[in-house]
Design an enzyme around this catalytic site. Structure first.
Site, PDB file in Angstrom:
ATOM      1  N   HIS A  98      -7.887 -33.950 -14.617  1.00 17.22           N
ATOM      2  CA  HIS A  98      -7.885 -35.167 -15.434  1.00 17.22           C
ATOM      3  C   HIS A  98      -6.520 -35.793 -15.628  1.00 17.22           C
ATOM      4  CE1 HIS A  98     -10.945 -36.986 -18.508  1.00 17.22           C
ATOM      5  NE2 HIS A  98     -10.504 -37.888 -17.645  1.00 17.22           N
ATOM      6  N   ASP A 121     -15.392 -36.291 -22.937  1.00 17.84           N
ATOM      7  CA  ASP A 121     -14.634 -35.056 -22.682  1.00 17.84           C
ATOM      8  C   ASP A 121     -14.845 -34.097 -23.854  1.00 17.84           C
ATOM      9  OD1 ASP A 121     -11.344 -34.903 -21.108  1.00 17.84           O
ATOM     10  OD2 ASP A 121     -12.524 -33.226 -21.904  1.00 17.84           O
ATOM     11  N   HIS A 123     -12.363 -32.388 -24.662  1.00 20.98           N
ATOM     12  CA  HIS A 123     -10.961 -32.387 -25.079  1.00 20.98           C
ATOM     13  C   HIS A 123     -10.429 -33.821 -25.207  1.00 20.98           C
ATOM     14  CE1 HIS A 123     -11.812 -28.865 -22.432  1.00 20.98           C
ATOM     15  NE2 HIS A 123     -11.281 -28.204 -23.444  1.00 20.98           N
ATOM     16  N   ASP A 125      -7.181 -34.636 -24.469  1.00 21.01           N
ATOM     17  CA  ASP A 125      -6.197 -34.859 -23.383  1.00 21.01           C
ATOM     18  C   ASP A 125      -5.062 -35.753 -23.857  1.00 21.01           C
ATOM     19  OD1 ASP A 125      -8.527 -34.914 -20.525  1.00 21.01           O
ATOM     20  OD2 ASP A 125      -8.127 -33.427 -22.100  1.00 21.01           O
ATOM     21  N   HIS A 138      -3.004 -32.028 -17.390  1.00 20.04           N
ATOM     22  CA  HIS A 138      -4.370 -32.580 -17.553  1.00 20.04           C
ATOM     23  C   HIS A 138      -4.767 -32.649 -19.019  1.00 20.04           C
ATOM     24  CE1 HIS A 138      -7.035 -28.667 -17.508  1.00 20.04           C
ATOM     25  NE2 HIS A 138      -5.945 -28.482 -18.223  1.00 20.04           N
ATOM     26  N   ASP A 225     -14.976 -36.495 -17.949  1.00 18.42           N
ATOM     27  CA  ASP A 225     -14.615 -35.118 -17.619  1.00 18.42           C
ATOM     28  C   ASP A 225     -15.901 -34.313 -17.720  1.00 18.42           C
ATOM     29  OD1 ASP A 225     -11.952 -32.910 -18.771  1.00 18.42           O
ATOM     30  OD2 ASP A 225     -13.847 -32.404 -17.806  1.00 18.42           O
ATOM     31  N   ASP A 227     -16.485 -31.440 -18.183  1.00 17.65           N
ATOM     32  CA  ASP A 227     -16.554 -30.405 -19.224  1.00 17.65           C
ATOM     33  C   ASP A 227     -17.019 -30.964 -20.575  1.00 17.65           C
ATOM     34  OD1 ASP A 227     -12.949 -30.043 -19.617  1.00 17.65           O
ATOM     35  OD2 ASP A 227     -14.305 -31.302 -20.767  1.00 17.65           O
ATOM     36  N   GLU A 270     -12.651 -33.128 -12.911  1.00 19.81           N
ATOM     37  CA  GLU A 270     -12.684 -31.712 -13.267  1.00 19.81           C
ATOM     38  C   GLU A 270     -13.854 -30.904 -12.714  1.00 19.81           C
ATOM     39  OE1 GLU A 270     -10.252 -29.982 -14.790  1.00 19.81           O
ATOM     40  OE2 GLU A 270      -8.955 -31.497 -15.675  1.00 19.81           O
TER      41      GLU A 270
HETATM   42  N1  LIG Z   1      -5.752 -29.001 -25.089  1.00 15.91           N
HETATM   43  C1  LIG Z   1      -5.739 -28.135 -23.949  1.00 15.91           C
HETATM   44  C2  LIG Z   1      -4.431 -28.242 -23.218  1.00 15.91           C
HETATM   45  O1  LIG Z   1      -4.191 -27.412 -22.329  1.00 15.91           O
HETATM   46  O2  LIG Z   1      -3.647 -29.178 -23.536  1.00 15.91           O
HETATM   47  C3  LIG Z   1      -5.952 -26.697 -24.402  1.00 15.91           C
HETATM   48  N2  LIG Z   1      -7.315 -26.397 -23.936  1.00 15.91           N
HETATM   49  C4  LIG Z   1      -7.634 -24.995 -23.701  1.00 15.91           C
HETATM   50  C5  LIG Z   1      -7.486 -24.180 -24.952  1.00 15.91           C
HETATM   51  C6  LIG Z   1      -8.074 -22.818 -24.704  1.00 15.91           C
HETATM   52  C7  LIG Z   1      -7.954 -21.969 -25.959  1.00 15.91           C
HETATM   53  C8  LIG Z   1      -8.596 -22.661 -27.137  1.00 15.91           C
HETATM   54  C9  LIG Z   1      -8.014 -24.056 -27.307  1.00 15.91           C
HETATM   55  N3  LIG Z   1      -8.140 -24.810 -26.070  1.00 15.91           N
HETATM   56  C10 LIG Z   1      -7.518 -27.129 -22.691  1.00 15.91           C
HETATM   57  C11 LIG Z   1      -6.971 -28.455 -23.074  1.00 15.91           C
HETATM   58  C12 LIG Z   1      -6.729 -29.359 -21.885  1.00 15.91           C
HETATM   59  C13 LIG Z   1      -8.036 -29.745 -21.196  1.00 15.91           C
HETATM   60  C14 LIG Z   1      -7.817 -30.798 -20.155  1.00 15.91           C
HETATM   61  B1  LIG Z   1      -9.169 -31.456 -19.605  1.00 15.91           B
HETATM   62  O3  LIG Z   1      -8.862 -32.497 -18.680  1.00 15.91           O
HETATM   63  O4  LIG Z   1      -9.971 -30.449 -19.011  1.00 15.91           O
HETATM   64  O5  LIG Z   1      -9.892 -32.061 -20.693  1.00 15.91           O
HETATM   65 MN   LIG Z   2     -10.235 -34.057 -19.575  1.00 15.56          MN
HETATM   66 MN   LIG Z   3     -11.952 -31.498 -20.810  1.00 14.33          MN
HETATM   67 MN   LIG Z   4     -11.617 -29.772 -17.822  1.00 15.78          MN
END
Ligand SMILES: N[C@@]1(C(=O)O)CN(C[C@@H]2CCCCN2)C[C@@H]1CCC[B-](O)(O)O
Ligand SMILES: [Mn+2]
Ligand SMILES: [Mn+2]
Ligand SMILES: [Mn+2]
Length: 298
Positions: A98, A121, A123, A125, A138, A225, A227, A270
């Site tokens: 993403h 989504d 999330h 992002d 992402h 996304d 997910d 994704e």
């Molecule tokens: N905010 C996140 C980041 O890494 O910045 C943390 N998160 C994973 C994390 C796992 C443990 C519990 C809290 N969440 C994934 C998210 C990005 C997703 C990107 B997408 O494009 O898939 O939406």
């Molecule tokens: Mn995303």
């Molecule tokens: Mn996501």
């Molecule tokens: Mn994702």
């Protein structure tokens, strides 16, 4: 009208191998033929080849991983998507992770500065270089598009063309603390899974559109996304989160957006065909194709 399918085999915005194979799986599942059967003229000039840069020449910037590679790829995606939009085509970008949305939405906004963004989504992002804990880009594209956080020279090309009032989320259920603060501070509208349960997807989509597109006269960029869907529906994705959208809720969003007649650009992101058993991968790819077709009139 003509659709331009933009295959983006890119995984640099996150650490799991395989999401770069999403585009080829979606195309090989027959997406282009299905779009043509809907009456669209479809341009597909092949999957984009992004030149690699070695990890050695792309050390982290702060916590950010693969920062130069992600920036260069997204900048070229912005040019590709922008050109298709300027040519009056509807870009359908197939990811890939993403982070690519930094490029696709920059491309859309360069030609449609009044476009609104519907971000579907689990999330947000929207992490900045300061708030991210993973350093996976992402999880950050929206912050760059809004111009939030410390400026990073490698990302100077991303113009802050997106306004908070033109962004709305559907499906949120896993946000970092910093992201919750950013949403609050910027008054960004978000319909989490709690609101989906409370109001039902029909009201949620109406309210989301009422917020970003009250007169139904602004172009829409849909960034989806997979997910956002429940893992039982789309298992083969990098950051699955329980309690997501049903198959129908996901399709309703796409169908309702098609009905507005305002869709100008679409991202389907994704899909990682290497994270589940063959049947689950096939299922995830099939749902991805189906969502794209629903957003385009199926
Ligand atoms: N905010 C996140 C980041 O890494 O910045 C943390 N998160 C994973 C994390 C796992 C443990 C519990 C809290 N969440 C994934 C998210 C990005 C997703 C990107 B997408 O494009 O898939 O939406
Ligand atoms: Mn995303
Ligand atoms: Mn996501
Ligand atoms: Mn994702």
């Amino acid at each position: 009208k003509t659709i331009a399918v933009v295959g983006c085999p890119f995984s640099g915005g996150q650490p799991k191998l395989g999401v770069d194979k999403g585009p080829i799986h979606l195309v090989e599942a027959g997406l282009i033929t299905r779009l043509e059967e809907l009456g669209w003229r479809v341009l597909f000039d092949g999957h984009h080849q992004f030149e690699e840069i070695s990890a050695a020449s792309d050390p982290p910037i702060g916590k950010l991983q693969n920062p130069r590679h992600v920036s260069r790829v997204c900048e070229s995606v912005a040019e590709v998507v922008g050109a298709h939009v300027r040519n009056g085509q509807l870009p359908v970008t197939l990811g890939g992770d993403h982070s690519l949305a930094m490029g696709t939405i920059s491309g859309t906004l360069s030609s449609y500065p009044d476009a609104c963004v519907i971000w579907v989504d689990a999330h947000a992002d929207i992490n900045t270089a300061e708030t991210t804990s993973s350093g996976n880009i992402h999880g950050m594209p929206v912050s760059f598009l809004l111009g939030l956080g410390e400026k990073i020279p490698e990302y100077a090309w991303v113009k802050p063309l997106l306004r908070p009032e033109r962004l709305v989320y559907i499906g949120l259920r896993d946000l970092d603390a910093g992201e919750k603060r950013i949403l609050r501070e910027n008054n960004i509208k978000a319909f989490s899974m709690h609101e989906v349960d409370k109001y039902g997807i029909g009201r949620v989509v109406d309210m989301a559109l009422d917020h970003v597109n009250p007169n139904r006269d602004l172009p829409i960029h849909l960034s989806f996304d997979v997910d956002a869907l429940d893992p039982s529906v789309a298992p083969s994705t990098g950051t699955p989160v329980r309690g997501g959208l049903t198959f129908r809720e996901g399709h309703y969003i796409c169908e309702a957006i098609h009905e507005t007649g305002l869709l100008v650009a679409l991202d389907l992101m994704e899909v990682n065909p290497s994270l589940a058993d063959p049947e689950s991968v096939r299922q995830t790819v099939a749902v991805g194709c189906s969502l794209v077709c629903s957003a385009l009139g199926e």
